[in-house]
Write a protein that holds these residues in place. Structure first.
Motif, PDB file in Angstrom:
ATOM      1  N   GLN A  39      80.503  34.219  -1.445  1.00 58.71           N
ATOM      2  CA  GLN A  39      81.427  34.517  -2.823  1.00 58.71           C
ATOM      3  C   GLN A  39      80.644  34.764  -3.769  1.00 58.71           C
ATOM      4  N   ILE A  40      80.172  33.641  -4.920  1.00 59.60           N
ATOM      5  CA  ILE A  40      79.666  34.682  -6.226  1.00 59.60           C
ATOM      6  C   ILE A  40      78.768  36.267  -5.793  1.00 59.60           C
ATOM      7  N   LYS A  41      78.549  36.262  -4.983  1.00 60.25           N
ATOM      8  CA  LYS A  41      77.992  38.443  -4.804  1.00 60.25           C
ATOM      9  C   LYS A  41      79.212  38.974  -5.170  1.00 60.25           C
ATOM     10  N   PHE A  42      80.455  38.256  -4.475  1.00 58.93           N
ATOM     11  CA  PHE A  42      81.700  39.087  -4.106  1.00 58.93           C
ATOM     12  C   PHE A  42      82.181  39.033  -5.154  1.00 58.93           C
ATOM     13  N   ILE A  43      82.805  38.141  -6.296  1.00 64.24           N
ATOM     14  CA  ILE A  43      83.123  38.144  -7.167  1.00 64.24           C
ATOM     15  C   ILE A  43      82.464  38.684  -8.511  1.00 64.24           C
ATOM     16  N   LYS A  44      80.310  38.599  -8.415  1.00 58.25           N
ATOM     17  CA  LYS A  44      80.168  39.207  -9.622  1.00 58.25           C
ATOM     18  C   LYS A  44      80.188  40.530  -9.856  1.00 58.25           C
ATOM     19  N   ASN A  45      80.456  41.163  -8.370  1.00 63.59           N
ATOM     20  CA  ASN A  45      80.473  42.815  -8.835  1.00 63.59           C
ATOM     21  C   ASN A  45      81.494  42.920  -9.188  1.00 63.59           C
ATOM     22  N   PHE A  46      82.705  42.549  -8.986  1.00 68.17           N
ATOM     23  CA  PHE A  46      83.376  42.943 -10.265  1.00 68.17           C
ATOM     24  C   PHE A  46      83.490  42.597 -11.236  1.00 68.17           C
ATOM     25  N   MET A  47      83.072  41.729 -11.475  1.00 68.74           N
ATOM     26  CA  MET A  47      82.222  41.904 -12.995  1.00 68.74           C
ATOM     27  C   MET A  47      81.725  42.136 -13.774  1.00 68.74           C
ATOM     28  N   LYS A  48      80.457  42.868 -13.486  1.00 70.44           N
ATOM     29  CA  LYS A  48      79.950  43.735 -13.820  1.00 70.44           C
ATOM     30  C   LYS A  48      80.411  45.402 -13.926  1.00 70.44           C
ATOM     31  N   LYS A  49      81.400  45.612 -12.947  1.00 71.09           N
ATOM     32  CA  LYS A  49      82.076  46.582 -13.166  1.00 71.09           C
ATOM     33  C   LYS A  49      83.431  46.731 -13.974  1.00 71.09           C
ATOM     34  N   GLU A  50      84.213  45.563 -14.195  1.00 73.63           N
ATOM     35  CA  GLU A  50      84.755  45.590 -15.572  1.00 73.63           C
ATOM     36  C   GLU A  50      84.681  44.573 -15.809  1.00 73.63           C
ATOM     37  N   PRO A  51      83.209  44.772 -17.284  1.00 72.73           N
ATOM     38  CA  PRO A  51      82.882  43.498 -17.904  1.00 72.73           C
ATOM     39  C   PRO A  51      84.316  43.674 -19.884  1.00 72.73           C
ATOM     40  N   ASP A  52      84.519  44.019 -19.234  1.00 66.81           N
ATOM     41  CA  ASP A  52      86.197  44.011 -20.294  1.00 66.81           C
ATOM     42  C   ASP A  52      87.653  42.597 -19.805  1.00 66.81           C
TER      43      ASP A  52
END
Length: 360
Positions: free
Chosen positions: A69-82
């Motif tokens: 779950q954490i990895k799944f969320i982190k992937n979006f955070m890396k793609k959308e830093p803003d």
């Protein structure tokens, strides 16, 4: 390009917090925001979601796989830093803040239940320590509480990030009922321990000795249903207590009831209770922590508060409502005035102001 917000939740398959997420997301997307949902466990959706809103489901779902779950969320955070990442449940709040570490992500979390009762007794101490550390983390920009009591539970460094915003009422609620009320007592909620339905059943059994003309109807479902059914049999009240299950048009069903009773040991801020007040029902509620009922009910003015776990107080409050119908209706009409303050438009404006402040 609009401001981007990702809501993080297990699913949109029911529940008060999920309803608030859906209302808020629909409001924001019509005001220029780009809205997405990260669904951690299921893509089932029972709420109306605007077609402009994107839903992302996690592949190969294993419900207790925290790392995935954490990895799944982190992937979006890396793609959308803003973007702003928003979570409404304590455990997901912690996962979301953990995922943000090592990225540029901004996180907003919300406490939707009594923070003193979030963790099991064995995990309360360590759970509170971990939560406090992560809520103080720089990635956690803002914390939304439903009540002042919930915010006051935390140390100052966390309270300083806090804002209190109540739940919005459901749009399209029926107008308050003004005719003679039926001799029914109603309650709405999941069959789980925190709702303490045994208190309600015991209080009704006492009340029934004086008022055998009344029936109790409970709307909801859950894993304690069989236990509750067996206890009703033990009380010998099968003919006078009905478990009505989950009901989509529950407001129409309860509108003309004699009173609404809530027996919870604790709550965040109960949508069902707020809606009962808005419908003009005479409402009895335990004065549960962290103070949601107390915020909106002034005892014997627009409802009645009783001590948590106190059968006699609740039974006496039921008797008062039954024996003083004019006063009960007066309390109900006063309670219905919360419709203005808690309209979805007013509450969503408050949320948007917080989001705008983070994403400006």
């Amino acid at each position: 390009m609009g401001k981007k917000v990702y809501f993080i939740t297990n699913a949109l398959s029911g529940g008060g917090a999920e309803r608030v997420m859906s209302v808020l997301s629909n409001y924001l997307v019509e005001r220029g925001y780009e809205i997405s949902f990260l669904l951690l466990q299921d893509d089932a959706t029972v709420y109306e979601i605007n077609d402009k809103i994107k839903l992302y489901k996690r592949a190969d779902i294993r419900p207790k796989d925290m790392t995935a779950q954490i990895k799944f969320i982190k992937n979006f955070m890396k793609k959308e830093p803003d973007a702003l990442f928003v979570s409404f449940f304590t455990h997901q709040n912690l996962f979301t803040i953990l995922a943000a570490i090592g990225t540029k992500a901004q996180v907003l979390v919300s406490e939707r239940n009594d923070p003193a009762n979030t963790f099991t007794p064995k995990l309360t101490k360590i759970g509170n320590i971990v939560r406090n550390i992560l809520y103080k983390n720089r990635h956690c920009k803002k914390i939304i509480f439903q009540t002042q009591g919930a915010m006051d539970y935390f140390p100052d460094k966390i309270k300083n990030k806090g804002t209190v915003i109540a739940n919005p009422l459901k749009d399209g609620l029926p107008e308050p009922y003004t005719l003679e009320r039926k001799k029914t007592i109603v309650s709405v909620g999941r069959f789980n321990p925190q709702k303490n339905y045994r208190l309600l059943l015991d209080a009704f059994a006492e009340f029934f000795k004086k008022h055998p003309e009344y029936k109790l109807k409970i709307y909801g479902d859950g894993f304690l249903r069989n236990t509750i059914e067996n206890y009703i049999k033990k009380l010998g009240l099968n003919d006078n207590i009905e478990l009505c299950g989950f009901c989509k048009n529950v407001h129409e069903r309860i509108l003309d009831a004699g009173m609404y009773v809530m027996s919870s040991d604790f709550e965040g801020l109960s949508n069902a209770m707020l809606e009962a007040l808005a419908l003009g029902l005479p409402v009895i509620s335990t004065d549960h922590p962290p103070g949601g009922a107390r915020t909106y009910i002034k005892s014997y003015e627009n409802g009645i508060l009783t001590t948590v776990g106190n059968v006699d107080e609740m039974a006496k409050a039921m008797c008062f409502m039954a024996e003083n119908p004019e006063k009960a209706n007066e309390m109900g009409m006063k309670a219905s005035l919360i419709r203005n303050d808690l309209s979805s438009d007013n509450i969503c404006k408050k949320w948007k102001s917080v989001f705008d402040g983070i994403l400006e």
